[in-house]
Scaffold this active site. Structure first.
Site, PDB file in Angstrom:
ATOM      1  N   TRP A 149      46.839  38.958  53.783  1.00 46.26           N
ATOM      2  CA  TRP A 149      45.390  39.150  53.800  1.00 46.26           C
ATOM      3  C   TRP A 149      44.666  37.942  53.199  1.00 46.26           C
ATOM      4  CZ3 TRP A 149      42.414  39.484  49.322  1.00 46.26           C
ATOM      5  CH2 TRP A 149      43.125  39.604  48.120  1.00 46.26           C
ATOM      6  N   PRO A 241      49.083  38.211  37.369  1.00 45.72           N
ATOM      7  CA  PRO A 241      48.046  38.538  38.353  1.00 45.72           C
ATOM      8  C   PRO A 241      48.478  39.703  39.239  1.00 45.72           C
ATOM      9  CG  PRO A 241      49.319  36.675  39.119  1.00 45.72           C
ATOM     10  CD  PRO A 241      49.853  37.015  37.738  1.00 45.72           C
ATOM     11  N   TYR A 243      48.265  39.588  42.505  1.00 45.57           N
ATOM     12  CA  TYR A 243      48.957  38.970  43.645  1.00 45.57           C
ATOM     13  C   TYR A 243      49.160  37.497  43.318  1.00 45.57           C
ATOM     14  CZ  TYR A 243      44.072  37.885  44.958  1.00 45.57           C
ATOM     15  OH  TYR A 243      42.767  37.473  44.954  1.00 45.57           O
ATOM     16  N   TYR A 244      50.265  36.952  43.830  1.00 48.96           N
ATOM     17  CA  TYR A 244      50.680  35.613  43.431  1.00 48.96           C
ATOM     18  C   TYR A 244      50.206  34.540  44.412  1.00 48.96           C
ATOM     19  CZ  TYR A 244      53.354  37.981  39.875  1.00 48.96           C
ATOM     20  OH  TYR A 244      53.705  38.754  38.796  1.00 48.96           O
ATOM     21  N   PHE A 246      46.979  31.778  43.707  1.00 47.63           N
ATOM     22  CA  PHE A 246      46.071  31.494  42.604  1.00 47.63           C
ATOM     23  C   PHE A 246      44.630  31.784  42.978  1.00 47.63           C
ATOM     24  CE2 PHE A 246      43.442  28.775  39.876  1.00 47.63           C
ATOM     25  CZ  PHE A 246      43.865  29.247  38.641  1.00 47.63           C
ATOM     26  N   HIS A 247      43.950  32.514  42.086  1.00 44.59           N
ATOM     27  CA  HIS A 247      42.556  32.894  42.292  1.00 44.59           C
ATOM     28  C   HIS A 247      41.858  33.037  40.944  1.00 44.59           C
ATOM     29  CE1 HIS A 247      44.962  36.568  41.920  1.00 44.59           C
ATOM     30  NE2 HIS A 247      43.875  37.186  41.460  1.00 44.59           N
ATOM     31  N   HIS A 249      38.659  35.064  38.985  1.00 43.93           N
ATOM     32  CA  HIS A 249      37.694  36.160  39.011  1.00 43.93           C
ATOM     33  C   HIS A 249      36.354  35.659  38.479  1.00 43.93           C
ATOM     34  CE1 HIS A 249      40.799  39.282  39.740  1.00 43.93           C
ATOM     35  NE2 HIS A 249      41.570  38.399  39.119  1.00 43.93           N
TER      36      HIS A 249
END
Length: 317
Positions: A149, A241, A243-244, A246-247, A249
């Site tokens: 996604w 996190p 999901y792995y 990188f993001h 917030h």
């Protein structure tokens, strides 16, 4: 493209078969339910799904009654649908303002179910040695399908109408937790294009400019679009996190509903991360490869057993 079993209408949502409650959160006024939807390709089969419902006030006793021929929710509209994730808004009566936000994961894997189940937690101390021995192999074992996604967003397959900023290095867009309307609970996310950065542990001195650019563009976007001045945002990075890929917030500093996601040890402020990276010379292992990271870990997390054993027997590290 969304999964064929993902619900796109009230009729499809009413086909949800409730199994059990995964999590009840009185702070965010939400319930996370486990159940199934019919498999459109095989009438005799079911597809496991997680449905998360938010409201100003919900009671667990209503869980079996949300969907069905005489269900509580009378009208829905699809907000977005990408891969296994679908987000909808629902009304308890058609003439009301939208009452609930509904997030659907379909099909839901065992990993999803564990993630959304209420958990007992322990505090772990992840040394560089523990990271190399347990965490890095755990991250590398995740199949690409788990972040499909994200790939769909980054490659322009989905959610392009929601993108607020785009560059060759990263995108900024609303997080699925936000209702896209209430500025006091504004919640955005920056997704980087560099697939080599999986988590906080991968950051180096060379990433300082990338992180500063995310900070600058986030401040600019919210000022121009919603009139929020500098100092109005809390920007942070989770470790571990959800999901792995990188993001970062990006949340309105007044949003109290997200405080659970800003717990000490889990959320690392972007400003602090930038400052720490700036202390590095760029030679040798970076600061996030050298330090011990302390955080809480739930008993449903895939790393729980390995980390619990490391606490019982430090020599096992």
């Amino acid at each position: 493209m969304s999964h064929p079993a993902s619900p796109k209408s009230l009729e499809a949502l009413n086909a949800f078969t409730f199994e059990r409650i995964l999590h009840e959160d009185p702070i965010t006024h939400s319930l996370t339910l486990l159940g199934t939807f019919p498999n459109q390709n095989d009438a005799s089969a079911k597809v496991q799904a997680i449905v998360r419902i938010e409201k100003t006030a919900l009671t667990a006793e209503d869980s079996p009654r949300f969907f069905g021929e005489n269900g509580l929710i009378r009208k829905v509209e699809v907000e977005e649908s990408t891969d296994i994730y679908t987000w909808l808004f629902g009304w308890l009566k058609e003439e009301r303002e939208r009452d609930v936000k509904i997030n659907v994961i379909c099909p839901a894997t065992e990993v999803h179910i564990r993630k959304y189940t209420t958990q007992e937690r322990i505090v772990v101390h992840e040394t560089p040695e523990l990271y190399k021995k347990h965490v890095k192999p755990y991250i590398e074992a995740f199949p690409p399908s788990r972040t499909k996604w994200v790939e769909n967003i980054l490659t322009g397959v989905s959610e392009q109408h929601k993108v607020l900023f785009s560059s060759p290095e990263f995108l900024i867009l609303p997080d699925m937790k936000w209702d896209l309307k209430t500025v006091s609970s504004l919640y955005l996310v920056a997704l980087v294009q560099d697939r080599a950065i999986r988590s906080l542990r991968d950051l180096r001195h060379t990433h300082v400019e990338l992180l500063k650019a995310i900070r600058h563009q986030a401040n600019r976007v919210v000022q121009e679009k919603w009139g929020l001045e500098r100092g109005s945002l809390r920007m942070y990075i989770h470790y571990q996190p959800s999901y792995y890929h990188f993001h970062v917030h990006i949340v309105n500093v007044n949003y109290e509903g997200g405080l659970l996601g800003m717990a000490v040890g889990q959320a690392h402020l972007l400003d602090d991360v930038i400052s720490m990276l700036e202390l590095d010379t760029g030679d040798g292992p970076g600061i996030f490869q050298r330090i011990t990271l302390t955080y809480a870990l739930g008993d449903q997390h895939g790393l729980y057993e390995a980390m619990r054993k490391s606490l019982e027997d430090p020599a096992s590290q």
